[in-house]
Design a protein around this motif. Sequence first.
Motif, PDB file in Angstrom:
ATOM      1  N   ALA A 130     -12.260 -10.466  15.630  1.00 27.78           N
ATOM      2  CA  ALA A 130     -12.961 -11.585  16.266  1.00 27.78           C
ATOM      3  C   ALA A 130     -12.648 -11.665  17.756  1.00 27.78           C
ATOM      4  O   ALA A 130     -13.512 -11.973  18.570  1.00 27.78           O
ATOM      5  CB  ALA A 130     -12.573 -12.885  15.575  1.00 27.78           C
ATOM      6  N   LYS A 131     -11.404 -11.361  18.126  1.00 26.48           N
ATOM      7  CA  LYS A 131     -11.005 -11.444  19.535  1.00 26.48           C
ATOM      8  C   LYS A 131     -11.508 -10.245  20.331  1.00 26.48           C
ATOM      9  O   LYS A 131     -11.993 -10.393  21.453  1.00 26.48           O
ATOM     10  CB  LYS A 131      -9.479 -11.510  19.640  1.00 26.48           C
ATOM     11  N   ILE A 132     -11.367  -9.055  19.759  1.00 24.00           N
ATOM     12  CA  ILE A 132     -11.689  -7.829  20.489  1.00 24.00           C
ATOM     13  C   ILE A 132     -13.179  -7.523  20.445  1.00 24.00           C
ATOM     14  O   ILE A 132     -13.744  -6.963  21.382  1.00 24.00           O
ATOM     15  CB  ILE A 132     -10.860  -6.644  19.931  1.00 24.00           C
ATOM     16  N   GLY A 133     -13.842  -7.905  19.350  1.00 24.95           N
ATOM     17  CA  GLY A 133     -15.291  -7.755  19.275  1.00 24.95           C
ATOM     18  C   GLY A 133     -15.784  -6.466  18.663  1.00 24.95           C
ATOM     19  O   GLY A 133     -16.955  -6.114  18.810  1.00 24.95           O
ATOM     20  N   GLU A 134     -14.923  -5.732  17.998  1.00 22.60           N
ATOM     21  CA  GLU A 134     -15.332  -4.499  17.334  1.00 22.60           C
ATOM     22  C   GLU A 134     -14.678  -4.387  15.968  1.00 22.60           C
ATOM     23  O   GLU A 134     -13.635  -5.004  15.716  1.00 22.60           O
ATOM     24  CB  GLU A 134     -14.930  -3.257  18.154  1.00 22.60           C
ATOM     25  N   LYS A 135     -15.285  -3.593  15.117  1.00 16.55           N
ATOM     26  CA  LYS A 135     -14.654  -3.277  13.844  1.00 16.55           C
ATOM     27  C   LYS A 135     -13.373  -2.504  14.111  1.00 16.55           C
ATOM     28  O   LYS A 135     -13.335  -1.581  14.922  1.00 16.55           O
ATOM     29  CB  LYS A 135     -15.599  -2.436  12.980  1.00 16.55           C
ATOM     30  N   ILE A 136     -12.310  -2.884  13.436  1.00 21.16           N
ATOM     31  CA  ILE A 136     -11.007  -2.229  13.558  1.00 21.16           C
ATOM     32  C   ILE A 136     -10.494  -1.951  12.157  1.00 21.16           C
ATOM     33  O   ILE A 136     -10.645  -2.783  11.260  1.00 21.16           O
ATOM     34  CB  ILE A 136     -10.000  -3.131  14.295  1.00 21.16           C
ATOM     35  N   SER A 137      -9.907  -0.790  11.951  1.00 17.46           N
ATOM     36  CA  SER A 137      -9.385  -0.479  10.622  1.00 17.46           C
ATOM     37  C   SER A 137      -8.118   0.359  10.709  1.00 17.46           C
ATOM     38  O   SER A 137      -8.001   1.240  11.571  1.00 17.46           O
ATOM     39  CB  SER A 137     -10.434   0.264   9.783  1.00 17.46           C
ATOM     40  N   LEU A 138      -7.178   0.036   9.834  1.00 18.35           N
ATOM     41  CA  LEU A 138      -5.995   0.877   9.655  1.00 18.35           C
ATOM     42  C   LEU A 138      -6.426   2.002   8.734  1.00 18.35           C
ATOM     43  O   LEU A 138      -6.637   1.795   7.546  1.00 18.35           O
ATOM     44  CB  LEU A 138      -4.863   0.062   9.024  1.00 18.35           C
ATOM     45  N   ARG A 139      -6.593   3.197   9.302  1.00 17.15           N
ATOM     46  CA  ARG A 139      -7.172   4.292   8.526  1.00 17.15           C
ATOM     47  C   ARG A 139      -6.143   5.013   7.656  1.00 17.15           C
ATOM     48  O   ARG A 139      -6.374   5.284   6.488  1.00 17.15           O
ATOM     49  CB  ARG A 139      -7.840   5.305   9.461  1.00 17.15           C
ATOM     50  N   ARG A 140      -5.006   5.335   8.242  1.00 18.57           N
ATOM     51  CA  ARG A 140      -4.015   6.129   7.501  1.00 18.57           C
ATOM     52  C   ARG A 140      -2.667   6.051   8.185  1.00 18.57           C
ATOM     53  O   ARG A 140      -2.553   5.693   9.351  1.00 18.57           O
ATOM     54  CB  ARG A 140      -4.462   7.593   7.403  1.00 18.57           C
ATOM     55  N   PHE A 141      -1.646   6.415   7.446  1.00 23.80           N
ATOM     56  CA  PHE A 141      -0.296   6.503   7.995  1.00 23.80           C
ATOM     57  C   PHE A 141       0.530   7.391   7.086  1.00 23.80           C
ATOM     58  O   PHE A 141       0.186   7.641   5.934  1.00 23.80           O
ATOM     59  CB  PHE A 141       0.356   5.115   8.123  1.00 23.80           C
ATOM     60  N   GLU A 142       1.623   7.862   7.627  1.00 22.40           N
ATOM     61  CA  GLU A 142       2.583   8.622   6.825  1.00 22.40           C
ATOM     62  C   GLU A 142       3.988   8.331   7.339  1.00 22.40           C
ATOM     63  O   GLU A 142       4.237   8.364   8.545  1.00 22.40           O
ATOM     64  CB  GLU A 142       2.292  10.120   6.877  1.00 22.40           C
ATOM     65  N   ILE A 143       4.864   8.016   6.408  1.00 17.71           N
ATOM     66  CA  ILE A 143       6.261   7.731   6.740  1.00 17.71           C
ATOM     67  C   ILE A 143       7.098   8.978   6.436  1.00 17.71           C
ATOM     68  O   ILE A 143       6.939   9.590   5.386  1.00 17.71           O
ATOM     69  CB  ILE A 143       6.774   6.533   5.931  1.00 17.71           C
ATOM     70  N   VAL A 144       7.962   9.330   7.365  1.00 21.49           N
ATOM     71  CA  VAL A 144       8.776  10.540   7.235  1.00 21.49           C
ATOM     72  C   VAL A 144      10.244  10.167   7.394  1.00 21.49           C
ATOM     73  O   VAL A 144      10.601   9.339   8.244  1.00 21.49           O
ATOM     74  CB  VAL A 144       8.393  11.585   8.303  1.00 21.49           C
ATOM     75  N   GLU A 145      11.097  10.779   6.580  1.00 21.18           N
ATOM     76  CA  GLU A 145      12.536  10.573   6.712  1.00 21.18           C
ATOM     77  C   GLU A 145      13.213  11.906   7.030  1.00 21.18           C
ATOM     78  O   GLU A 145      12.773  12.959   6.564  1.00 21.18           O
ATOM     79  CB  GLU A 145      13.125   9.974   5.435  1.00 21.18           C
ATOM     80  N   LYS A 146      14.270  11.853   7.817  1.00 19.77           N
ATOM     81  CA  LYS A 146      15.016  13.062   8.169  1.00 19.77           C
ATOM     82  C   LYS A 146      16.483  12.895   7.831  1.00 19.77           C
ATOM     83  O   LYS A 146      16.952  11.786   7.517  1.00 19.77           O
ATOM     84  CB  LYS A 146      14.863  13.378   9.653  1.00 19.77           C
ATOM     85  N   GLN A 147      17.215  13.989   7.905  1.00 18.89           N
ATOM     86  CA  GLN A 147      18.660  13.967   7.704  1.00 18.89           C
ATOM     87  C   GLN A 147      19.360  13.716   9.043  1.00 18.89           C
ATOM     88  O   GLN A 147      18.763  13.869  10.119  1.00 18.89           O
ATOM     89  CB  GLN A 147      19.129  15.299   7.112  1.00 18.89           C
ATOM     90  N   ASP A 148      20.637  13.366   8.974  1.00 22.04           N
ATOM     91  CA  ASP A 148      21.394  13.095  10.210  1.00 22.04           C
ATOM     92  C   ASP A 148      21.421  14.293  11.152  1.00 22.04           C
ATOM     93  O   ASP A 148      21.454  14.130  12.369  1.00 22.04           O
ATOM     94  CB  ASP A 148      22.827  12.685   9.868  1.00 22.04           C
ATOM     95  N   GLY A 149      21.403  15.503  10.596  1.00 18.94           N
ATOM     96  CA  GLY A 149      21.483  16.701  11.429  1.00 18.94           C
ATOM     97  C   GLY A 149      20.142  17.186  11.945  1.00 18.94           C
ATOM     98  O   GLY A 149      20.066  18.253  12.565  1.00 18.94           O
ATOM     99  N   ASP A 150      19.077  16.417  11.708  1.00 15.77           N
ATOM    100  CA  ASP A 150      17.741  16.798  12.149  1.00 15.77           C
ATOM    101  C   ASP A 150      17.304  15.935  13.330  1.00 15.77           C
ATOM    102  O   ASP A 150      17.962  14.962  13.685  1.00 15.77           O
ATOM    103  CB  ASP A 150      16.730  16.627  11.012  1.00 15.77           C
TER     104      ASP A 150
END
Length: 293
Positions: A130-150
């Motif tokens: 409503a504020k920005i005036g365009e359709k907005i969508s959260l399309r995708r995401f991916e969460i990644v975890e690493k080790q301390d040595g990475d």
Amino acid sequence: MAVTASMVKELREKTGAGMMDCKKALTETGGDMEKAVDFLREKGMASAAKKADRVAAEGLALVKTEGNKAVIVEVNSETDFVAKNENFQKLVDELAGHVLTNAPASVEEALGQSFKDGQTVQDYISSSIAKIGEKISLRRFEIVEKQDGDVFGEYLHMGGRIGVLTVIGNSQDGELAKDIAMHVAAIKPTYVSRDEVAAEEVEREREVLKQQALNEGKPENIVEKMVEGRLSKFFEQVCLLDQPFVKDGDHKVGKYVQSKGAEVKSFIRYEVGEGMEKREDNFAEEVMSQVKK
């Protein structure tokens, strides 16, 4: 008529209204979808309704890291003009932070999670529409975890048109991790190594290359050697470790990383709007569309 979760989801997609508002509208109208849309519009809860069927294939990719966790997200808008808007960029940053903190299993789960001021993520996106005036969508995401040595590597190209997140093992060299992310952004590999390519895909490529060689009139006794040579070119196209490093073409990525005592564990590359139908508006039309809103 019983109101189902799928009905609520459909109404949310049509109107951009909040989940509870959609449920109430369907309950009040006996499950009639069209009447429920009108109900929300009459109550002023469907400000995004007229934008729901627009194509949102522009936007931004963003990478955020925190300790041993990182997230890469893509949030879409209708135009590149809005993608450069500070409010939109703030929204993308907030959504990435929410996902990183709350670790939803899917976009649908993320949209239903509590966000702030009593709103869900979807409610907040709808109010931003409503504020920005365009359709907005959260399309995708991916969460990644690493080790301390990475170490994580992150790179955003063209202000976020392309986003890359890498994990480099046995290293704390942030520059190396970023360099590999830049390479992935530029060359667009599909896999880290040959081991990740499915046997069926390799065999299919081998058969295509074999038929190509035979069609070229090559003797059968040398076709197999030719196929193996050309198959190496195929791996060079799709496998990161087999590709000449963009910053040092004399070395393959795999050998270069190995020379640093490290290894590439994974990468994720998002290109905004890939696989989506794009609008054909030119820049002037894009500006005028904003002026008229």
